[in-house]
Design a protein around this motif. Structure first.
Motif, PDB file in Angstrom:
ATOM      1  N   LEU A  55       0.811  -1.218   0.000  1.00  0.00           N
ATOM      2  CA  LEU A  55       0.000   0.000   0.000  1.00  0.00           C
ATOM      3  C   LEU A  55       0.840   1.262   0.000  1.00  0.00           C
ATOM      4  O   LEU A  55       0.354   2.323  -0.410  1.00  0.00           O
ATOM      5  CB  LEU A  55      -0.974  -0.018   1.178  1.00  0.00           C
ATOM      6  CG  LEU A  55      -2.052  -1.108   1.061  1.00  0.00           C
ATOM      7  CD1 LEU A  55      -2.827  -1.243   2.358  1.00  0.00           C
ATOM      8  CD2 LEU A  55      -2.979  -0.844  -0.109  1.00  0.00           C
ATOM      9  N   SER A  56       2.100   1.166   0.399  1.00  0.00           N
ATOM     10  CA  SER A  56       3.013   2.310   0.302  1.00  0.00           C
ATOM     11  C   SER A  56       3.470   2.536  -1.133  1.00  0.00           C
ATOM     12  O   SER A  56       3.972   3.612  -1.462  1.00  0.00           O
ATOM     13  CB  SER A  56       4.258   2.078   1.176  1.00  0.00           C
ATOM     14  OG  SER A  56       3.903   2.057   2.522  1.00  0.00           O
ATOM     15  N   SER A  57       3.268   1.534  -1.977  1.00  0.00           N
ATOM     16  CA  SER A  57       3.775   1.578  -3.345  1.00  0.00           C
ATOM     17  C   SER A  57       2.711   1.822  -4.399  1.00  0.00           C
ATOM     18  O   SER A  57       3.037   2.017  -5.566  1.00  0.00           O
ATOM     19  CB  SER A  57       4.485   0.259  -3.664  1.00  0.00           C
ATOM     20  OG  SER A  57       5.505   0.000  -2.741  1.00  0.00           O
ATOM     21  N   VAL A  58       1.434   1.752  -4.031  1.00  0.00           N
ATOM     22  CA  VAL A  58       0.367   1.891  -5.022  1.00  0.00           C
ATOM     23  C   VAL A  58      -0.479   3.137  -4.749  1.00  0.00           C
ATOM     24  O   VAL A  58      -0.463   3.684  -3.651  1.00  0.00           O
ATOM     25  CB  VAL A  58      -0.550   0.631  -5.061  1.00  0.00           C
ATOM     26  CG1 VAL A  58       0.246  -0.612  -5.453  1.00  0.00           C
ATOM     27  CG2 VAL A  58      -1.277   0.413  -3.745  1.00  0.00           C
ATOM     28  N   ASP A  59      -1.223   3.523  -5.783  1.00  0.00           N
ATOM     29  CA  ASP A  59      -2.109   4.681  -5.683  1.00  0.00           C
ATOM     30  C   ASP A  59      -3.547   4.288  -5.364  1.00  0.00           C
ATOM     31  O   ASP A  59      -4.374   5.149  -5.069  1.00  0.00           O
ATOM     32  CB  ASP A  59      -2.074   5.462  -7.005  1.00  0.00           C
ATOM     33  CG  ASP A  59      -0.677   5.948  -7.324  1.00  0.00           C
ATOM     34  OD1 ASP A  59      -0.181   6.821  -6.593  1.00  0.00           O
ATOM     35  OD2 ASP A  59      -0.066   5.429  -8.282  1.00  0.00           O
ATOM     36  N   GLY A  60      -3.838   3.001  -5.454  1.00  0.00           N
ATOM     37  CA  GLY A  60      -5.182   2.532  -5.186  1.00  0.00           C
ATOM     38  C   GLY A  60      -5.252   1.018  -5.194  1.00  0.00           C
ATOM     39  O   GLY A  60      -4.276   0.343  -5.535  1.00  0.00           O
ATOM     40  N   VAL A  61      -6.425   0.512  -4.838  1.00  0.00           N
ATOM     41  CA  VAL A  61      -6.682  -0.929  -4.802  1.00  0.00           C
ATOM     42  C   VAL A  61      -8.006  -1.184  -5.518  1.00  0.00           C
ATOM     43  O   VAL A  61      -8.981  -0.461  -5.306  1.00  0.00           O
ATOM     44  CB  VAL A  61      -6.771  -1.450  -3.348  1.00  0.00           C
ATOM     45  CG1 VAL A  61      -7.189  -2.911  -3.310  1.00  0.00           C
ATOM     46  CG2 VAL A  61      -5.461  -1.238  -2.610  1.00  0.00           C
ATOM     47  N   MET A  62      -8.017  -2.214  -6.377  1.00  0.00           N
ATOM     48  CA  MET A  62      -9.250  -2.651  -7.033  1.00  0.00           C
ATOM     49  C   MET A  62      -9.480  -4.113  -6.659  1.00  0.00           C
ATOM     50  O   MET A  62      -8.645  -4.970  -6.931  1.00  0.00           O
ATOM     51  CB  MET A  62      -9.162  -2.511  -8.554  1.00  0.00           C
ATOM     52  CG  MET A  62     -10.436  -2.942  -9.256  1.00  0.00           C
ATOM     53  SD  MET A  62     -10.498  -2.532 -11.027  1.00  0.00           S
ATOM     54  CE  MET A  62      -9.298  -3.647 -11.713  1.00  0.00           C
TER      55      MET A  62
END
Length: 188
Positions: A55-62
């Protein structure tokens, strides 16, 4: 501008004597073509994954839809074969990922099974085989080899004025597709 990176849930499937971690193409295609994001498929290895690092590396979750259902033992339901198929590896990954994304304020898009996972992750329950309930619509996909028919837009929903969704699409009726056998029972 850098292309946003979005973590995408995966299903675990057995095929050709291998175990695969995969996501349906229509969700990945929508992420790329519709939202312009770079989808990063997250394998379903549960607590073996470092969700904080992810989650520190992404802009969102799908969290995508799937043929499988959330296992009823996770919300106090009946784990019968009739309510399957199940994907416990996916459950052990998506539920903690959803909780962590919310805790950290990472944008989350939950679709179909993903919405059911979101509700269970937040302490809610699900109703199963909703097509058998008196007065309920049958939300199962039509039987067809043609994916356009199976995922065709065929149900009307009403968007209430003043809601978040009305801010995106406007208030009023729109047509959607809706394919599932489970639905939110008690809201989490």
């Amino acid at each position: 501008m850098q292309q946003p990176l979005v973590a995408v849930s995966t299903d675990v499937r057995q095929f050709d004597n291998y175990t695969w971690h995969a996501a349906p193409q229509q969700y990945i295609e929508a992420a790329i073509a519709g939202a312009g994001v770079f989808p990063l498929l997250v394998p379903s290895f549960g607590d073996r994954l470092d969700f904080d690092e992810l989650l520190s590396s992404v802009d969102g979750v799908m969290v995508t839809g799937s043929k499988s259902n959330v296992h009823p033992s996770l919300y106090g339901g009946d784990p019968s074969e009739a309510n399957g198929p199940y994907d416990p590896a996916r459950d052990s990954t998506t539920l903690p990922l959803i909780r962590k994304a919310i805790e950290r304020g990472v944008p989350l898009l939950a679709i179909c099974r993903g919405i059911q996972e979101l509700n269970v992750a937040l302490g809610g329950t699900l109703g199963t085989e909703i097509q058998e309930r008196e007065g309920s619509l049958d939300h199962r996909a039509p039987v067809s080899e043609n994916q356009d028919e199976r995922f065709g837009i065929h149900q009307t929903i009403s968007i209430k004025p003043g809601t978040c969704l009305a801010g995106v699409f406007g208030a009023g009726d729109i047509k959607v597709n809706s394919l599932h056998r489970q639905a939110i029972d008690r809201l989490g």
